[in-house]
Every structure is written in structure tokens, then in C-alpha cells.
Write an enzyme that holds these catalytic residues in place. Sequence first.
Site, PDB file in Angstrom:
ATOM      1  CG  ASP A 113      -4.486  -3.580   4.117  1.00 26.59           C
ATOM      2  OD1 ASP A 113      -4.851  -3.044   5.179  1.00 26.59           O
ATOM      3  OD2 ASP A 113      -4.780  -3.155   2.985  1.00 26.59           O
TER       4      ASP A 113
HETATM    5  N1  URA Z   1      -3.098   1.247   1.943  1.00 30.99           N
HETATM    6  C1  URA Z   1      -3.713   0.063   1.797  1.00 30.99           C
HETATM    7  O1  URA Z   1      -4.702  -0.049   1.095  1.00 30.99           O
HETATM    8  N2  URA Z   1      -3.189  -1.000   2.435  1.00 30.99           N
HETATM    9  C2  URA Z   1      -2.082  -0.939   3.204  1.00 30.99           C
HETATM   10  O2  URA Z   1      -1.657  -1.950   3.745  1.00 30.99           O
HETATM   11  C3  URA Z   1      -1.456   0.305   3.342  1.00 30.99           C
HETATM   12  C4  URA Z   1      -1.977   1.380   2.711  1.00 30.99           C
END
Ligand code: URA
Length: 258
Positions: free
Chosen positions: A116
Site C-alpha cells: 500500500d
Molecule cells: N497488507 C496490507 O494491508 N497492506 C500492505 O501493504 C501489505 C499487506
Amino acid sequence: MSQQMNQKKTVKKLRIDKILSHMGYGTRSEIKKAVKNGYVTVNGKRIKDSGMQVDPYKDLIEIDGETVKYREFIYLMLHKPPGVISATEDVREKTVIDLLDPEYALFQPFPVGRLDKDTEGLLILTNDGQLSHNLLSPKKHVPKTYEAVVSGEMGEKEIHAFQQGVTLDDGYTTKPAVLEIISVDPSEEGTTSRVLVTIHEGKFHQVKRMFEAVQSKVLYLKRISMGALQLDPLLPIGSFRELTEEELNILTETEITK
Ligand code: URA
């Protein structure tokens, strides 16, 4: 580390203009001109045809006296900072590719999976589609470990829930995951917990949604390993480097054995 070392060699013969443009020596038409003007030699002989087929690993290619060290693939470890997106291009947002030097961007690498925008940590960038596919394949169950700071007091109940699999907001029940609690930290703003979580799948926002499923919220998230590959603790945030041969072997092993 030599450029040639960190490679899986799949290529036999290629056009010389393709090789030279891939390695950043100019466009096909610029290379055609360089060939015409006698700047390019193969095994010590000046060549005339920019479409000539050569073996980029066996034939000695020189341009203006400089030896061309060919490689098809690159493999990079990026310590992703927050604020950049895991994409190759975007009209508005800064991407992980924007963090690379042009000499690497030239190989058109892409991120192996996504973190993310606000997540930090280990992101592999490569132009090797097969490796990427194998690491991401749901059939391989490649483990990914994250360090997280989450709201509330995590304990045995949550460890057990993660072990059993938790049901996400869309009704999907996750595969067993490992939750380890590093510390529980009370403060005036409320208790938080520092944890490690290892998952074997990669659903959208999975870690965040898993904590929501146990009435918690992820406040900080950092990926620290993928398969047996660890984020180099000495790699500064926002920086990248090539994988060593050993690290590449670790990843390749991961794809074969998992
Ligand atoms: N899980 C998430 O919620 N975000 C990420 O960036 C990676 C795994």
C-alpha cells in the site's frame, strides 16, 4: 558484484541493435548510425549490419572500445518508503520506479506484488516475469512477514484467531497466519501493540483487514521478508540495490520449493 553474475541466462542469439538499445546505448536508429560509422565490433571485428545476430553472453561486443556487459534481467531490493505507490507509472502519484536511477529504469522493472502507499519495507523489482509470477502464485504460498504497530492490546486470543484464520469484511476466511507479539505499549492516547505477522497469501489490504477482523487497526506497516529473503537492515529507507547472487538464489529456491 559483477553485472554478469546476477543472472539467469535464457538468451541465445539476438540482433545487435536490440542488445545495444536494451543496454542503454541509444535508440535503434542511433545504433544503426554507430554501426555504420564503424564504432561497433564483435569479437574484434568491425561490423556493418546492425541486424546481425550475436550471442550476447559469448560474443565480445564493443562499442567505441567499451565492452558491453549484457544482461537480460535485473533484480532489485527496494526499501520502499511511505508515500509512493507500487506501480510502474501514474499520472498523479510518485511510483516506486521514480526512485530508481535511469540506468536501472531502462530495464523496465516492475514491482513483485504491491505494498500500500503508506506501507514501507521490502519490495522486489524485476523485469523477470517468470520469477514474479512464481513468487506471487497463490499455489506457492510464499510467506510474507510484516512488522506492524496496531491499536489495542494483542494477546493469546488474537494469536489463536490468526492461527485459525479470520473472516474478512468480504466474507473470505484467511489461511492460517502467525502472529507474534513483540511488545504491548500503554500510553495516554491508548494502548498499542508491536507485532510480527506472517501470511501466506496476498489479498487486497490483507494485513490491515485481518486486524480489523479482530477489532484493531494497523497504525504502521512494514514488510520485512518475502520467502526466505529478508529486507537488508542496512538499506536506508527509499534506497535500493541489486540482489546479491546469494539472495537471488534464495528467491529462486523459494519459487521452486514453496
Ligand atoms: N497488507 C496490507 O494491508 N497492506 C500492505 O501493504 C501489505 C499487506
